[in-house]
Design an enzyme around this catalytic site. Structure first.
Site, mmCIF file in Angstrom:
data_model
loop_
_atom_site.group_PDB
_atom_site.id
_atom_site.type_symbol
_atom_site.label_atom_id
_atom_site.label_comp_id
_atom_site.label_asym_id
_atom_site.label_seq_id
_atom_site.Cartn_x
_atom_site.Cartn_y
_atom_site.Cartn_z
ATOM 1 N N ARG A 83 103.109 41.862 -30.699
ATOM 2 C CA ARG A 83 102.018 42.122 -29.753
ATOM 3 C C ARG A 83 102.608 42.698 -28.486
ATOM 4 O O ARG A 83 103.714 42.318 -28.084
ATOM 5 C CB ARG A 83 101.311 40.824 -29.349
ATOM 6 C CG ARG A 83 100.121 40.442 -30.156
ATOM 7 C CD ARG A 83 98.935 41.410 -29.998
ATOM 8 N NE ARG A 83 97.819 41.007 -30.815
ATOM 9 C CZ ARG A 83 97.659 41.312 -32.109
ATOM 10 N NH1 ARG A 83 98.550 42.047 -32.749
ATOM 11 N NH2 ARG A 83 96.594 40.901 -32.776
ATOM 12 N N GLU A 112 98.168 48.627 -24.341
ATOM 13 C CA GLU A 112 97.851 49.673 -25.303
ATOM 14 C C GLU A 112 96.332 49.890 -25.385
ATOM 15 O O GLU A 112 95.587 48.939 -25.154
ATOM 16 C CB GLU A 112 98.427 49.316 -26.689
ATOM 17 C CG GLU A 112 97.831 48.048 -27.300
ATOM 18 C CD GLU A 112 98.467 47.685 -28.637
ATOM 19 O OE1 GLU A 112 99.712 47.570 -28.708
ATOM 20 O OE2 GLU A 112 97.688 47.523 -29.602
ATOM 21 N N HIS A 162 100.170 51.012 -33.251
ATOM 22 C CA HIS A 162 99.663 49.735 -33.775
ATOM 23 C C HIS A 162 99.104 49.911 -35.201
ATOM 24 O O HIS A 162 97.919 49.655 -35.449
ATOM 25 C CB HIS A 162 98.601 49.147 -32.833
ATOM 26 C CG HIS A 162 98.447 47.649 -32.982
ATOM 27 N ND1 HIS A 162 98.165 46.807 -31.949
ATOM 28 C CD2 HIS A 162 98.537 46.853 -34.076
ATOM 29 C CE1 HIS A 162 98.075 45.563 -32.385
ATOM 30 N NE2 HIS A 162 98.304 45.571 -33.690
HETATM 31 C C1 8YV Z 1 95.337 44.835 -36.706
HETATM 32 C C2 8YV Z 1 97.085 43.124 -35.916
HETATM 33 O O1 8YV Z 1 95.384 46.152 -37.033
HETATM 34 O O2 8YV Z 1 96.199 41.581 -37.454
HETATM 35 C C3 8YV Z 1 96.681 41.765 -36.341
HETATM 36 O O3 8YV Z 1 96.861 40.819 -35.545
HETATM 37 O O4 8YV Z 1 97.692 43.283 -34.926
HETATM 38 C C4 8YV Z 1 96.744 44.319 -36.751
HETATM 39 O O5 8YV Z 1 97.012 44.050 -38.084
HETATM 40 C C5 8YV Z 1 94.531 44.694 -35.479
HETATM 41 O O6 8YV Z 1 94.698 43.533 -34.818
HETATM 42 C C6 8YV Z 1 93.064 44.958 -35.802
HETATM 43 O O7 8YV Z 1 92.181 44.189 -35.064
#
Ligand code: 8YV
Length: 327
Positions: free
Chosen positions: A239, A268, A286
């Protein structure tokens, strides 16, 4: 009467169609990113929310949505949701664990290999017409085989990354809030537990897979980067906010570490523009979970949770069983 839900961002049309069999659906297939005020307005009278990490479900948004009973995030991470406020308001919160483990681990390796072997930089160099002759020292990178891989955050995704390392004959070390049981350390993960400091000092390649929480803000800052080898690679698929981006930019600029592969950033998608001036970073938007089958599985998982939560059943991925039942 059907429950009313909001699908906050565009998603697979067949998943929207599935939700429409159960609910009165307002879906945002135009994919507008709602401001907190717009989100609160759209949530008026809604029983459920299909959310992504782009929606900040703050205490204010929760207070402004009195009908809300379930927030189902299409993500394994849920740092976009004020879980305590949701629990106090009796709102069930769910995430999408497991379905993305293998795809995300594949991507961590793609990013690590691209970074250590300078693939993006090499392609830019080639496209810029700089490949005029062979030279012994053009674009020399770091080896993966035989190297030490340090995994910070040894949850399900960290373990999936560790399992993939055996083909490279790597030594795996890890640090985690809690140590893995013996059988997981010695089994397919073949990983040794070390302190965070030892991991940073010893690893040739450091991969970050820990969830974000305010306590883990800037887990990797200037002091931690200073412990790393000058030849080391840092990969962040966790993150934004886990790494102090300004400190990382300074270290990469001064070659205090060799390179970084980054899929996530502070603020981001408005990443720090200084990253764009560096050649020793590989930057991706991401997309670690972004394979077609996995994103579809995540969307269906969020839908399953919503259908269960509003159908009076325990959602498969309930994060806050303490949430008081709200009818
Ligand atoms: C997603 C991610 O694309 O699952 C997660 O926590 O960071 C990613 O896989 C994103 O969060 C979509 O909401």
């Amino acid at each position: 009467m059907k429950h009313k839900i909001l699908v906050a961002r565009a998603t697979f049309p067949d998943v929207v169609a599935r939700l429409e069999q159960h609910f009165d659906v307002e879906s945002n297939q135009g994919d507008q990113v709602f401001s907190p005020a717009e989100l609160a307005e759209r949530l008026q009278g809604k029983d459920g929310l299909f959310a992504t990490l782009s929606e900040r479900i703050s205490a204010e948004v929760i207070a402004a949505a009195p009908a809300l009973k379930a927030v189902c995030n299409m993500a394994v991470g849920y740092d976009n949701i004020d879980l305590a406020a949701a629990s106090r308001a009796g709102i069930k919160v769910t995430n999408t664990p497991d379905v993305l483990n293998e795809t995300t681990a594949d991507f961590a390796w793609a990013l690590l290999m691209a970074t250590a072997r300078r693939i993006t930089e090499a392609e830019h160099w080639l496209r810029a017409g700089q490949w005029k002759k062979w030279r012994y020292d053009v674009l020399l990178g770091a080896d993966l085989h035989g190297a030490t891989l340090g995994i910070l955050g040894m949850g399900r995704i960290g373990q999936a990354i560790a399992r993939r390392s055996s083909g490279f004959g790597m030594k795996v070390i890890y640090h985690n809030r809690s140590r893995l049981p013996e059988e997981l350390e010695s089994g397919a993960n073949h990983a040794g537990y070390v302190s965070k400091e030892d991991l940073l000092r010893t690893a040739d390649h450091v991969v970050l897979t820990l969830p974000y929480s305010p306590q883990l803000h800037h887990t990797i800052g200037a002091a931690e980067i200073a412990l790393m080898k000058p030849s080391a690679t840092l990969v962040n698929i966790a993150r934004g906010g886990i790494v102090d981006d300004a400190a990382l930019i300074a270290a990469l600029r001064e070659h205090r570490i060799a390179s970084a592969g980054l899929d996530v950033f502070e603020n981001e998608p408005a990443l720090n523009p200084d990253f764009l001036t560096l050649s020793n970073v590989v930057l991706t938007p991401h997309i670690a979970s972004a394979s077609e089958p996995t994103r579809r599985a995540m969307a269906n998982c969020a839908a399953d949770n919503l259908i269960a939560a509003l159908g009076g059943r325990q959602p498969p991925n309930l994060l806050n069983p303490e949430a008081n039942r709200k009818e």
